[in-house]
Design a protein around this motif. Structure first.
Motif, PDB file in Angstrom:
ATOM      1  N   GLN A 271       0.825  -1.214   0.000  1.00 22.12           N
ATOM      2  CA  GLN A 271       0.000   0.000   0.000  1.00 22.12           C
ATOM      3  C   GLN A 271       0.858   1.263   0.000  1.00 22.12           C
ATOM      4  OE1 GLN A 271      -0.335  -2.373   2.417  1.00 22.12           O
ATOM      5  NE2 GLN A 271      -2.407  -3.183   2.311  1.00 22.12           N
ATOM      6  N   ALA A 291      13.942  -6.197   3.201  1.00 16.45           N
ATOM      7  CA  ALA A 291      12.758  -5.331   3.129  1.00 16.45           C
ATOM      8  C   ALA A 291      12.340  -5.183   1.665  1.00 16.45           C
ATOM      9  CB  ALA A 291      13.067  -3.964   3.735  1.00 16.45           C
ATOM     10  N   ASP A 304      21.754   1.414   9.789  1.00 15.20           N
ATOM     11  CA  ASP A 304      20.895   2.102  10.747  1.00 15.20           C
ATOM     12  C   ASP A 304      20.738   3.577  10.357  1.00 15.20           C
ATOM     13  OD1 ASP A 304      19.777   3.325  13.007  1.00 15.20           O
ATOM     14  OD2 ASP A 304      20.676   1.812  14.317  1.00 15.20           O
TER      15      ASP A 304
ATOM     16  N   VAL B 145     -12.912  -1.367   6.256  1.00 18.27           N
ATOM     17  CA  VAL B 145     -11.933  -0.282   6.235  1.00 18.27           C
ATOM     18  C   VAL B 145     -12.544   1.025   6.784  1.00 18.27           C
ATOM     19  CG1 VAL B 145     -10.075   0.816   4.902  1.00 18.27           C
ATOM     20  CG2 VAL B 145     -10.924  -1.415   4.204  1.00 18.27           C
TER      21      VAL B 145
END
Ligand SMILES: Cc1cc2nc3c(=O)[nH]c(=O)nc-3n(C[C@H](O)[C@H](O)[C@H](O)COP(=O)(O)OP(=O)(O)OC[C@H]3O[C@@H](n4cnc5c(N)ncnc54)[C@H](O)[C@@H]3O)c2cc1C
Lengths: 323, 264
Positions: A271, A291, A304, B145
């Motif tokens: 998203q 990731a 980091d 939602v």
């Protein structure tokens, strides 16, 4: 024959992209299982929609002229009737916010196994569906041991169908029981206006949950300043109230297309990606080499952010704040 | 009034991990309360604080380990909890949306709540389907939602905003009893206070097996089977700068200068 019925989507008088993507996904699947592709168009100006949806590969379009906007109670009644009338056995729906507002109910009514958010579909003796899990870190395949099933497909995973079609367009014979409509859409509201328009920015410094605390935000603010960039963020930062809604990049936030997008401490959930994948150059700073953001990034620093960002600020003559 | 909140304990994968068989190896998983359920619990607890006589009950499908997570929800203000589990569930390697909805529906039928809140999705499986499937099984209304809830208890209407794509919200009135799937950001979930954590130990947490709910193993049967799990091949071809933070920051700085983002 194993026919496929794909459901389209529109909002405020316009067909949405997933409508054309389900055509592509549906056609692929119909070819693999050897059947026709039917489309369902429900509510709104169905005749105009049908004309636009009549693209290459569509065999039949069934329209249901009832109401203007999406109402899940109407969809939940209409789709099972369309499914049976078209004698389809595979039901394809978009994995959009509205798709998720009716697909589980429709699958339950039709007693169909349901898999959501597919990123890959393969027909055959059994249909194999690919989906992501654990925030996109892994993929899994699911076999469906049933000729009849329902699946929702992830937006923007399949290209939009093009080319003129010669589908048969017909008003479907569907009964809607008004007494069974227990919800009413009363309007729409746009959110996220305000002072800064992140869609206009050439360079975005974007921060995610990796920043950990609101007190740490000055670090990225300083970096944005030093770069002359605009600060944007992933959803959790906005959910926490650390930045206003107009800074959120993503599916429910803004779609941005800067020259450079620097994603700092952002995992790259689907998203979020929906809002930034169009950036020209994507740079990621993230401690996790797995990731999903690294699938998209052009450049990356696996480290980091609290070590890297202060160095960066100094590079540009700024001064890293004492956190 | 009674509010039932579906609460799931979700697994998060560590940065480095291995897959064994059909799932990420257990030793690389950490468990936590599902992010979206945290907001659902908060919404229920706030409703109980703003109105008289509201009971908040949580329901979880999960093994004994999940009681830690359930206690967290109790510490945040839920009144009691129900956990569904037994050997048949332990042995099932994939729980379909349908099966989950069936289990939760059996609990809901016994509890007869006026409102059910669940999270939009779970962070691990991300099916995003349980709440609406549950509503359908119970013959209740629903909304998916939801990021604003204004509950009219007397009038039996939930005025909600559904968060659509692209910064647009849909305003919808839903007749209650209903199932609402709660989106993150709807409120500010509280931290469990020390006092809350202590009190949570005293609150009832009932465990139900399939038989207790009038169900049997056939509920768990599904035509869907997970057949593999793997790390996706990276589609990306990112250039990774390596070295100390000073070095990598230097590389990025040079890149930004070359790009003309900054001068000097
Ligand atoms: C219907 C719906 C709509 C949504 N709409 C949006 C949307 O519009 N926009 C959006 O962003 N999300 C949206 N989401 C939420 C989305 O699913 C994710 O939850 C969210 O994007 C995660 O944000 P994040 O990457 O900041 O956090 P996380 O996923 O928690 O990632 C944090 C990252 O930071 C890294 N990190 C941690 N510490 C450090 C450190 N010290 N240095 C460097 N890296 C570090 C971690 O490795 C991790 O990769 C939506 C979800 C739903 C269900």
């Amino acid at each position: 024959m194993t026919d496929v019925l794909a459901i389209t989507e529109h909002r405020r008088g316009e067909l949405r992209d997933p409508s054309f993507e389900v055509i592509t996904a549906g056609r692929e699947l119909a070819d693999e299982v050897g059947g026709d592709l039917h489309l369902g168009v429900i509510s709104g100006d169905v005749d105009a929609f049908a004309e636009d949806l009549n693209r290459d590969g569509v065999d039949a379009i069934h329209t249901v002229d009832y109401g203007e906007e999406f109402n899940h109670d109407v969809y939940a009644q209409a789709i099972p009737q369309l499914f049976e009338a078209s004698s389809a056995s595979i039901l394809l729906m978009p994995n959009t916010v509205n798709g998720l507002d009716y697909a589980p109910a429709v699958a339950d009514d039709l007693d169909l196994p349901l898999v959501t958010d597919a990123v890959g579909l393969e027909g055959g003796d059994v249909t194999e569906i690919i989906r992501e899990q654990y925030g996109g870190k892994v993929e899994a395949t699911y076999d469906i041991d049933s000729e009849a099933f329902a699946v929702t497909v992830r937006p923007a995973e399949w290209p939009k169908a093009e080319g003129d079609g010669d589908a048969e367009v017909a008003a479907a014979d569907v009964d809607i029981d008004e007494d069974a409509i227990g919800s009413e859409v009363t309007g729409f509201e746009e959110v996220g206006g305000g002072d800064v328009d992140i869609t206009e920015a050439d360079v975005l410094v974007s921060i995610g949950r990796g920043i950990e605390e609101e007190e740490n935000l000055p670090l990225v603010e300083e970096l944005a300043d030093a770069l002359g960039a605009t600060l944007s963020s992933s959803r959790p930062i906005v959910d926490n109230g650390w930045l206003p809604k107009n800074r959120q990049v993503g599916q429910s936030g803004k779609v941005v297309t800067p020259d450079v997008y620097i994603a700092i401490g952002i995992s790259g959930a689907v998203q979020h990606v929906a809002g930034m994948k169009g950036a020209d150059t994507i740079v990621a700073i993230n401690t996790d080499p797995n990731a999903p953001i690294y699938d998209l990034a052009d450049y990356g620093i696996v480290d980091d952010l609290f070590d890297v960002v202060p160095e960066l600020i100094e590079e540009f003559g700024g001064e890293a704040p004492n956190l | 009034m009674k509010i039932l909140v579906t609460v799931k304990e979700v697994a998060e994968v560590e940065d480095e991990f291995q897959i064994s068989g059909l799932d990420v190896d257990e030793s690389y998983l950490e468990y936590d309360l599902n992010e979206w359920d945290d907001y659902a619990v908060e919404e229920a607890v706030q409703t109980s604080e703003e109105n008289d006589d509201v009971e908040v009950v949580t329901v979880t499908v999960g093994p004994e380990r999940s009681e830690e997570t359930i206690r967290m929800a109790l510490a945040k203000g839920a009144d009691r909890a129900i956990r569904v589990w037994d050997d048949a569930l332990e042995g099932a390697d994939y729980l379909s949306t349908e099966a989950k909805a069936e289990l939760l529906a059996a609990v809901a039928e016994e509890e007869d709540p006026d409102l059910i809140l669940s999270g939009v999705q779970s962070g691990d499986d991300a099916n995003g389907a349980t709440g609406v499937a549950l509503a359908n099984k119970l013959d209740m209304e629903w909304a998916a939602v939801v990021n604003t809830l204004d509950l009219d208890i007397e009038g039996q209407v939930a005025h909600v905003h559904r968060e659509l794509e692209g910064g647009i919200e849909e305003l919808t009135d839903v007749q209650t009893p209903a199932v609402l799937t709660i989106q993150s950001g709807i409120n500010e979930p509280r931290y469990a206070s020390l006092r809350g954590i202590r009190q949570a130990q005293q609150k009832p947490l009932d465990v139900n097996e399939l038989g207790d709910l009038g169900l049997d193993e056939s509920t768990l049967e599904s035509d869907i089977e997970r057949t593999s799990m793997y790390e996706p091949e990276s589609e990306g071809d990112a250039t990774l700068w390596e070295g100390s933070p000073e070095e990598t920051a230097g590389e990025l700085a040079n890149f930004l200068r070359d790009k003309g983002v900054v001068d000097g």
